[in-house]
Design an enzyme around this catalytic site. Structure first.
Site, PDB file in Angstrom:
ATOM      1  CB  CYS A  28       5.741 -51.435   6.766  1.00 26.03           C
ATOM      2  SG  CYS A  28       5.150 -50.049   6.022  1.00 26.03           S
ATOM      3  CD  GLU A  35       1.542 -45.729  10.667  1.00 22.86           C
ATOM      4  OE1 GLU A  35       1.501 -46.997  10.120  1.00 22.86           O
ATOM      5  OE2 GLU A  35       0.690 -44.999  10.697  1.00 22.86           O
ATOM      6  CG  LEU A  36       5.440 -49.973  15.547  1.00 25.06           C
ATOM      7  CD1 LEU A  36       5.067 -50.599  16.874  1.00 25.06           C
ATOM      8  CD2 LEU A  36       6.773 -49.162  15.661  1.00 25.06           C
ATOM      9  CG  ASN A  55      11.143 -48.628   4.487  1.00 21.25           C
ATOM     10  OD1 ASN A  55      10.781 -47.417   5.142  1.00 21.25           O
ATOM     11  ND2 ASN A  55      10.053 -49.355   4.589  1.00 21.25           N
ATOM     12  CE  LYS A  58      16.711 -41.343  14.785  1.00 21.28           C
ATOM     13  NZ  LYS A  58      17.479 -41.409  13.371  1.00 21.28           N
ATOM     14  N   PRO A  59      16.027 -38.391  10.820  1.00 20.98           N
ATOM     15  CG  PRO A  59      17.351 -37.749   8.988  1.00 20.98           C
ATOM     16  CD  PRO A  59      16.866 -37.252  10.658  1.00 20.98           C
ATOM     17  CB  ALA A  60      17.049 -44.220   8.720  1.00 20.11           C
ATOM     18  N   GLY A 120       9.056 -47.318  12.111  1.00 22.48           N
ATOM     19  CA  GLY A 120      10.374 -48.265  12.192  1.00 22.48           C
ATOM     20  C   GLY A 120       9.762 -49.617  12.577  1.00 22.48           C
ATOM     21  CB  SER A 121      12.129 -52.280  13.843  1.00 23.95           C
ATOM     22  OG  SER A 121      12.546 -51.718  14.609  1.00 23.95           O
ATOM     23  CD  GLU A 132       8.915 -55.776   8.664  1.00 26.47           C
ATOM     24  OE1 GLU A 132       9.413 -55.843   9.665  1.00 26.47           O
ATOM     25  OE2 GLU A 132       8.235 -55.118   8.021  1.00 26.47           O
TER      26      GLU A 132
HETATM   27  P1  NAD Z   1      14.490 -49.211  12.716  1.00 27.96           P
HETATM   28  O1  NAD Z   1      13.543 -49.345  13.961  1.00 27.96           O
HETATM   29  O2  NAD Z   1      15.727 -49.920  13.165  1.00 27.96           O
HETATM   30  O3  NAD Z   1      14.741 -47.795  12.622  1.00 27.96           O
HETATM   31  C1  NAD Z   1      13.840 -46.842  12.542  1.00 27.96           C
HETATM   32  C2  NAD Z   1      14.527 -45.579  13.047  1.00 27.96           C
HETATM   33  O4  NAD Z   1      14.504 -45.640  14.434  1.00 27.96           O
HETATM   34  C3  NAD Z   1      15.633 -45.061  12.365  1.00 27.96           C
HETATM   35  O5  NAD Z   1      15.451 -43.532  12.336  1.00 27.96           O
HETATM   36  C4  NAD Z   1      16.506 -45.287  13.359  1.00 27.96           C
HETATM   37  O6  NAD Z   1      17.850 -44.416  13.356  1.00 27.96           O
HETATM   38  C5  NAD Z   1      15.724 -45.317  14.812  1.00 27.96           C
HETATM   39  N1  NAD Z   1      16.175 -45.686  15.933  1.00 27.96           N
HETATM   40  C6  NAD Z   1      16.839 -47.298  16.148  1.00 27.96           C
HETATM   41  N2  NAD Z   1      16.910 -47.472  17.303  1.00 27.96           N
HETATM   42  C7  NAD Z   1      16.590 -46.333  18.121  1.00 27.96           C
HETATM   43  C8  NAD Z   1      16.527 -46.294  19.525  1.00 27.96           C
HETATM   44  N3  NAD Z   1      16.770 -47.139  20.373  1.00 27.96           N
HETATM   45  N4  NAD Z   1      16.111 -44.970  19.899  1.00 27.96           N
HETATM   46  C9  NAD Z   1      15.504 -43.982  19.103  1.00 27.96           C
HETATM   47  N5  NAD Z   1      15.341 -44.307  17.651  1.00 27.96           N
HETATM   48  C10 NAD Z   1      15.973 -45.555  17.221  1.00 27.96           C
HETATM   49  O7  NAD Z   1      13.787 -49.793  11.569  1.00 27.96           O
HETATM   50  P2  NAD Z   1      14.282 -49.687   9.998  1.00 27.96           P
HETATM   51  O8  NAD Z   1      15.164 -50.881   9.747  1.00 27.96           O
HETATM   52  O9  NAD Z   1      14.847 -48.281   9.593  1.00 27.96           O
HETATM   53  O10 NAD Z   1      13.028 -49.673   9.087  1.00 27.96           O
HETATM   54  C11 NAD Z   1      12.458 -50.913   8.843  1.00 27.96           C
HETATM   55  C12 NAD Z   1      11.119 -51.101   9.642  1.00 27.96           C
HETATM   56  O11 NAD Z   1      10.356 -50.073   9.595  1.00 27.96           O
HETATM   57  C13 NAD Z   1      10.524 -52.271   9.073  1.00 27.96           C
HETATM   58  O12 NAD Z   1      10.284 -53.137  10.574  1.00 27.96           O
HETATM   59  C14 NAD Z   1       9.307 -51.771   8.464  1.00 27.96           C
HETATM   60  O13 NAD Z   1       8.198 -52.734   8.614  1.00 27.96           O
HETATM   61  C15 NAD Z   1       8.772 -50.536   9.431  1.00 27.96           C
HETATM   62  N6  NAD Z   1       8.214 -49.705   8.839  1.00 27.96           N
HETATM   63  C16 NAD Z   1       6.738 -49.611   8.996  1.00 27.96           C
HETATM   64  C17 NAD Z   1       6.119 -48.572   8.397  1.00 27.96           C
HETATM   65  C18 NAD Z   1       4.776 -48.225   8.696  1.00 27.96           C
HETATM   66  O14 NAD Z   1       4.145 -47.514   8.075  1.00 27.96           O
HETATM   67  N7  NAD Z   1       3.947 -49.259   9.598  1.00 27.96           N
HETATM   68  C19 NAD Z   1       6.546 -47.898   7.241  1.00 27.96           C
HETATM   69  C20 NAD Z   1       7.871 -48.087   6.635  1.00 27.96           C
HETATM   70  C21 NAD Z   1       8.734 -48.929   7.630  1.00 27.96           C
END
Ligand code: NAD
Length: 480
Positions: free
Chosen positions: A286, A252-253, A153, A176-178, A230-231, A381
Site C-alpha cells: 500500500c 488502513e486502506l 500482501n 479473518k485473514p485474506a 485492505g482496499s 493504485e
Molecule cells: P481487499 O479489500 O480485497 O481484501 C482485504 C480483506 O478484506 C481480505 O481479508 C478480504 O477477504 C476481505 N474482504 C473483501 N471483501 C469483503 C467484504 N465485503 N466484507 C468483509 N471483508 C471483505 O484488499 P486486498 O486486495 O486483499 O489487499 C490489497 C489492498 O489493501 C490494497 O488496496 C492495499 O493498498 C491495501 N493495503 C493497505 C495497507 C495499509 O496499511 N494502509 C496495508 C496493506 C494493504
C-alpha cells in the site's frame, strides 16, 4: 492435525482446532499447485468465535499488564525462532520472495516485541477539579472483543500489527485473514497458544467468502471494534456496516504514493530507494511508490538509471534465495497490472524496460517514461512492479500533482535542500512522508493515512490507543 510448514489447516476457535465440514484450496501463485485444503468458516463458526472471544475477554482484561507482556514476549521469541518456516509459508501461499519474507517475519515480530513493552506503559491522568472535595481521573480500559480483517500482501505483519496492541491492551481478537493467504495467520495463532496465550484471546477464521463471517461479527453488538486493512472499496462498505452497532473502527486502506525527485537530489540514492519503494513485494504494498515525479532537468538521467536498476532485478521462484520479484498474487492483480501498462503505452508512454508477462503471474519489472496525467496508472493504485515517470518544472507543480488524488497514505521526496524538505513535507496531504527514505515504516512509528487511505494509526503508542477507551472517574471525598 494436518499442517503445512508448521501451520494447521483448521480454524483456531475457542480452545480448539475446528473443522467446519467444508474446505477451500490455497494455491501457490508461482506453481498454481494446491498447497493445502483449509477449513472454510461460515456463520456458525463466526458465532462460536464471537461467544469464545466474549468469554475470554472477561478473564484476559483482568490480567495484569505484566502478565500480558510476558505472554507477548514469549510469542515474539517463538515467531523469531520460526522465522524460516514462516517465511517459507508466505513464499508458498502468496509468492513473496523468501529473503524478503524473512524480513516481513522480523517486522511482524517487532510489533509483538514493542507491544509487550507498551502494555506496561498504558497510563491514565489525574487533573484538577474546581471543587475541593472532588478528585478527577481518566483511566484507560480495553475496548472489548475486536474483529480484524487482514489482506494477503503482508500475511504476518498485518496480523501482528493489529493483534499485538489489542492483546497488550487486554482485548481479545478474531482475525479473518485474506482467502489467498490464511495459513500464516493460522500459524501465528498456533504460536500464540504455544506461548501460553489463552487460545480464545486470538482466534483465526479462514474462509473462502469473507461476507457471511463478517456480517455475523460486525452485527454482533458484543464485538466493540473492527480493524480492517485492505482496499478502500471494501473499507468504505465496512465503515457503513459498523455504524449500526456504533463500534470503534480503524481503516488502513489503499495508497497511491507519489515519489518526488527534485533537481538537487542525490540521483543514485534516489534510484536505489525508488527500487526499494516500488518493487518490494513485486509492487504489491500500500506504500509502494506508484507515481514518480522527476524534475525535468534530471529526468533523462534518472530514467536511464532506474531502467537499468529495474532490468537487473531477479524475477522467478519465490523459494529461490536470489529472487527479488516473485509472482503477482493472482490473475486479478496480474490483469490490472497488464491493463495499466497497455493503457499507458496506448496513450503515448515510452516503455523503458519490462512491460511483459514472464509466465504464470510473473511480470517483468517495468519503467515507463513520458507518462501523462490521463493514464490509468496515474489515478489508480497499480499494485504491481510498474514505475511510471512523469516530469515537473517546479515545487508548486510537484506538490499539486502529488496531492491530486483521493488517497493519502505515503509520499516520498528526494532533495538535499533542508528548507524544501520541510516545506514540501508539510504541504503533502499524506499520513507518512519519507524524506530521502524509501522505506519509512517502523513498528514504533505511527502508520496510517488521511483522506480515502483510512482512519486511525497503527504502530507505536498510537497503535495501542486504538484498542483503549478512556473512562472518566469523578470521586467525591470527605474533606477532613
Ligand atoms: P481487499 O479489500 O480485497 O481484501 C482485504 C480483506 O478484506 C481480505 O481479508 C478480504 O477477504 C476481505 N474482504 C473483501 N471483501 C469483503 C467484504 N465485503 N466484507 C468483509 N471483508 C471483505 O484488499 P486486498 O486486495 O486483499 O489487499 C490489497 C489492498 O489493501 C490494497 O488496496 C492495499 O493498498 C491495501 N493495503 C493497505 C495497507 C495499509 O496499511 N494502509 C496495508 C496493506 C494493504
Amino acid at each position: 492435525m494436518k499442517t503445512i510448514e508448521g501451520a494447521p489447516t483448521q480454524a483456531a476457535i475457542g480452545d480448539g482446532w475446528v473443522d467446519s465440514g467444508r474446505t477451500f484450496d490455497v494455491r501457490s501463485p508461482f506453481s498454481g499447485k494446491v498447497l493445502a485444503s483449509v477449513v472454510d468458516c461460515g456463520e456458525k463458526e463466526a458465532r462460536l468465535a464471537a461467544d469464545a472471544a466474549v468469554a475470554a475477554f472477561g478473564g484476559w482484561k483482568r490480567t495484569t499488564a505484566y502478565e500480558r507482556s510476558a505472554v507477548l514476549r514469549k510469542w515474539f521469541e517463538l515467531i523469531m525462532a520460526r522465522q524460516d518456516q514462516l517465511a517459507r509459508l508466505m513464499a508458498l501461499e502468496m509468492g513473496k520472495p523468501v529473503a524478503e519474507a524473512r524480513g516481513e517475519v522480523r517486522y511482524a515480530a517487532a510489533f509483538v516485541e514493542l507491544y509487550a513493552e507498551e502494555a506496561k506503559r498504558v497510563s491514565g491522568e489525574t487533573f484538577p477539579s474546581q471543587f475541593a472535595n472532588k478528585r478527577l481521573f481518566a483511566i484507560k480500559q480495553p475496548v472489548g472483543p475486536v474483529y480484524a480483517v487482514t489482506p494477503w500482501n503482508f500475511p504476518a505483519a498485518m496480523v501482528t500489527r493489529k493483534a499485538a496492541p489489542a492483546l497488550a491492551a487486554g482485548c481479545t481478537m478474531i482475525v479473518k485473514p485474506a482467502e489467498q493467504s490464511p495459513l500464516t495467520a493460522i500459524a501465528l495463532a498456533a504460536l500464540w497458544r504455544e506461548a501460553g496465550g489463552p487460545p480464545a484471546a486470538l482466534q483465526v477464521l479462514p474462509c473462502a467468502d469473507p461476507v457471511p463471517v463478517s456480517r455475523i461479527l460486525i452485527d454482533d453488538d458484543r464485538i466493540r471494534k473492527v480493524t480492517f486493512t485492505g482496499s478502500t472499496e471494501v473499507g468504505i462498505k465496512l465503515y457503513g456496516q459498523v455504524s449500526h452497532t456504533v463500534k470503534r473502527l480503524s481503516l488502513e486502506l489503499g495508497g497511491h504514493a507519489p515519489f518526488l525527485v527534485f533537481e538537487d537530489a542525490d540521483l543514485d540514492l534516489a534510484v536505489r530507494e525508488v527500487v526499494a519503494a516500488k518493487y518490494r513485494n513485486a509492487g504489491q504494498t500500500c506504500v509502494c511508490a506508484n507515481r514518480i515525479y522527476v524534475h525535468h532537468r534530471i529526468a533523462d538521467q534518472f530514467v536511464e538509471r532506474l531502467g537499468a536498476a529495474a532490468a537487473a532485478l531477479v524475477v522467478g521462484d519465490p523459494l529461490d534465495e536470489q529472487v527479488q520479484i516473485g509472482p503477482l498474487v493472482d490473475r486479478d492483480v496480474f490483469g490490472k497490472v497488464e491493463a495499466h501498462v497497455t493503457d499507458a503505452v496506448a496513450k503515448g508512454a515510452r516503455l523503458v524496460t519490462g512491460g511483459k508477462a514472464l509466465g504464470g503471474t510473473l511480470y517483468a519489472p517495468t519503467v515507463l517514461a513520458g507518462v501523462g496525467s490521463g493514464m490509468r496508472l496515474m489515478s489508480e493504485e497499480t499494485f504491481g512492479p510498474v514505475a511510471p515517470v512523469r516530469t515537473f518544472r517546479d515545487e508548486a507543480e510537484a506538490i499539486g500533482e502529488a496531492n491530486a488524488t483521493q488517497f493519502g497514505l505515503a509520499a516520498y521526496l528526494w532533495t538535499n535542500d533542508l528548507s524544501r524538505a520541510v516545506r514540501v513535507s508539510e504541504s503533502l496531504d499524506y499520513g507518512i512522508i519519507g524524506v530521502n527514505d524509501g522505506v519509512p515504516s517502523a513498528p514504533q512509528a505511527p502508520f496510517g493515512g488521511v483522506k480515502h487511505s483510512g482512519l486511525g494509526r497503527e504502530g507505536g503508542h498510537w497503535g495501542i490507543d486504538e484498542y483503549l477507551d478512556v473512562k472518566y472517574l469523578s470521586v467525591r471525598i470527605q474533606s477532613s
